[in-house]
Design a protein around this motif. Structure first.
Motif, PDB file in Angstrom:
ATOM      1  N   VAL A  13      40.267  22.501  36.686  1.00 53.62           N
ATOM      2  CA  VAL A  13      41.647  22.181  36.999  1.00 53.62           C
ATOM      3  C   VAL A  13      42.349  21.797  35.705  1.00 53.62           C
ATOM      4  N   GLY A  14      43.661  22.055  35.636  1.00 58.08           N
ATOM      5  CA  GLY A  14      44.424  21.676  34.449  1.00 58.08           C
ATOM      6  C   GLY A  14      44.791  22.845  33.562  1.00 58.08           C
ATOM      7  N   LEU A  45      41.217  26.085  39.929  1.00 53.54           N
ATOM      8  CA  LEU A  45      42.226  25.568  40.855  1.00 53.54           C
ATOM      9  C   LEU A  45      43.524  25.472  40.076  1.00 53.54           C
ATOM     10  N   ASP A  46      44.430  26.409  40.316  1.00 52.96           N
ATOM     11  CA  ASP A  46      45.653  26.572  39.516  1.00 52.96           C
ATOM     12  C   ASP A  46      46.786  25.762  40.124  1.00 52.96           C
ATOM     13  N   ILE A  63      40.035  32.406  41.603  1.00 59.31           N
ATOM     14  CA  ILE A  63      41.201  31.556  41.390  1.00 59.31           C
ATOM     15  C   ILE A  63      41.754  31.112  42.737  1.00 59.31           C
ATOM     16  N   VAL A  64      41.936  29.826  42.903  1.00 60.19           N
ATOM     17  CA  VAL A  64      42.539  29.253  44.104  1.00 60.19           C
ATOM     18  C   VAL A  64      43.871  28.635  43.697  1.00 60.19           C
ATOM     19  N   SER A  89      50.817  28.982  47.440  1.00 56.54           N
ATOM     20  CA  SER A  89      49.617  28.162  47.546  1.00 56.54           C
ATOM     21  C   SER A  89      48.666  28.725  48.595  1.00 56.54           C
ATOM     22  N   ASP A  90      47.373  28.539  48.353  1.00 53.47           N
ATOM     23  CA  ASP A  90      46.380  28.881  49.357  1.00 53.47           C
ATOM     24  C   ASP A  90      46.335  27.794  50.428  1.00 53.47           C
ATOM     25  N   SER A  91      45.597  28.062  51.483  1.00 54.59           N
ATOM     26  CA  SER A  91      45.479  27.127  52.595  1.00 54.59           C
ATOM     27  C   SER A  91      44.986  25.767  52.114  1.00 54.59           C
TER      28      SER A  91
END
Length: 390
Positions: A13-14, A45-46, A63-64, A89-91
């Motif tokens: 993340v980041g 996690l973007d 990529i989520v 955004s994803d779920s």
């Protein structure tokens, strides 16, 4: 409880694809993880998602997408009454499941928790993935980034004491990129804190990019529109045009390359004030590999972008750095090139900047040897030995 039948994975993340610096840190972390922990999958996690599903499928890692709005909705459910999730955004259920089964969380934010020109919203957002990891007992590490100072006041001081301080205790290891960040964080933690260079400097030697510096007499120039916040635009533009004019008059070709989408206006202003057959000003945003290839084939780099300097130094290219923050000063110190840093942190243009590029050109071979030796030392000293994945 983790499902032992599933492949172990680490959540990054980041990092994001908004600018080439954040993307460079991403691929440096992926390269390091794949080299040192090959049995673990890497998942990004973007938080600043720009890629749609089709674009993500073309990437060499999973990529989520989690827009910052979803980050706040997950951590403070009452906000679900006020804000809907962003379509990109994803779920949110899938995001929570990602944390439930993760073997570790690694944060490589280009920004961070800081009292220096940092909006409260972003300081809180930086902490929330750590909070999610702590709630689910997922071990976490902060990879090299700028941190601090923490001299908050008012409401921010209270939030830091009661919300941020406990979360800073959680990561197994914190890697601070600058000495000032180390000095700010280390006294607050009982777990280890280490000083470590930027992720890009720690990667293996650049793949497939030969040094073509002897074949071309090109100077690569990388603007940074953030400099307009420090000095009047005309002074910043004047600084850049002076370097470009000298290089052109000295017989070099000059290429101005966009490192970030934010710098389009800067490039436009340079194009309006300069015209020369040996000058090329790129209108498009360069990809990361384009940036690295351009640096590998040039003689010198003039950059206001931090990771433009990092990539130049990684390639052992003499570089004139235009910056203002501690990260620029520390980077120059690491490589012994303090004399080639134009520091604008004082809010004024230092004297004698017109002598720096001529001096850099005169010392080209000495600098290349010096930078190459320092890069090899950094490649041998890896941070991954301090990380123990479950």
């Amino acid at each position: 409880m983790k499902n032992s039948d599933k492949k172990s994975y680490v959540v990054l993340v980041g990092a994001n694809f908004v600018n080439k610096g954040a993307e460079a840190m991403l691929w440096a972390a992926v390269e390091g993880l794949q080299r040192h922990f090959p049995t673990y999958e890497v998942v990004l996690l973007d938080l600043f998602p720009t890629l749609n599903k089709e674009e993500r499928r073309g990437m060499p890692l999973r990529i989520v997408n989690m827009h910052v709005r979803s980050l706040f909705r997950i951590n403070f459910p009452i906000l679900k009454l006020l804000f809907k999730p962003k379509p990109i955004s994803d779920s949110e259920g899938d995001i929570l499941a990602l944390f439930d089964d993760a073997s570790g969380l690694m944060d490589l934010s280009g920004y961070g928790l800081s009292a220096h020109n940092q909006a409260l919203l972003w300081s809180v957002a930086w902490l929330l993935p750590l909070r999610m990891a702590k709630q689910r007992k997922v071990p976490a590490w902060l990879l090299p980034q700028s941190l601090g100072p923490f001299n908050f006041s008012g409401l921010k001081k209270l939030l830091f004491r009661f919300f941020a301080l406990p979360l800073l205790q959680y990561p197994e290891v914190v890697f601070a990129r600058e000495p000032s960040g180390y000095a700010a964080v280390a006294p607050l933690r009982s777990k280890p804190t280490f000083l470590s260079p930027d992720m890009v400097l720690l990667t293996a030697a650049q793949d497939g990019l030969a040094d073509e510096g002897d074949a071309q007499a090109e100077v690569l120039v990388i603007p940074n529109q953030q400099l307009f916040r420090l000095l009047p635009a005309e002074e910043v533009l004047g600084l850049y045009t002076a370097q470009i004019k000298f290089a052109l008059e000295a017989g070099y070709t000059v290429r101005v390359l966009r490192h970030s989408a934010d710098d389009a206006y800067f490039c436009l202003q340079l194009a309006r004030s300069l015209a020369h057959p040996a000058l090329q000003i790129d209108e498009h945003l360069a990809g990361l590999r384009d940036l690295r290839r351009a640096i590998s084939s040039c003689r010198f780099v003039v950059t206001g972008r931090y990771h433009g300097a990092v990539h130049a130094l990684k390639a052992s290219k003499p570089v004139l750095i235009i910056g203002w923050a501690e990260k620029y000063r520390h980077l120059a110190h690491l490589f012994g090139i303090e004399n080639y840093l134009v520091d604008l942190s004082g809010g004024f243009l230092p004297a004698q900047t017109h002598t720096l590029l001529p001096q850099l050109i005169q010392e080209e071979q000495k600098l290349k040897h010096q930078l190459g030796q320092r890069v090899r030392e950094m490649e041998a000293d890896t941070l991954w030995s301090h990380i123990d994945l479950p």
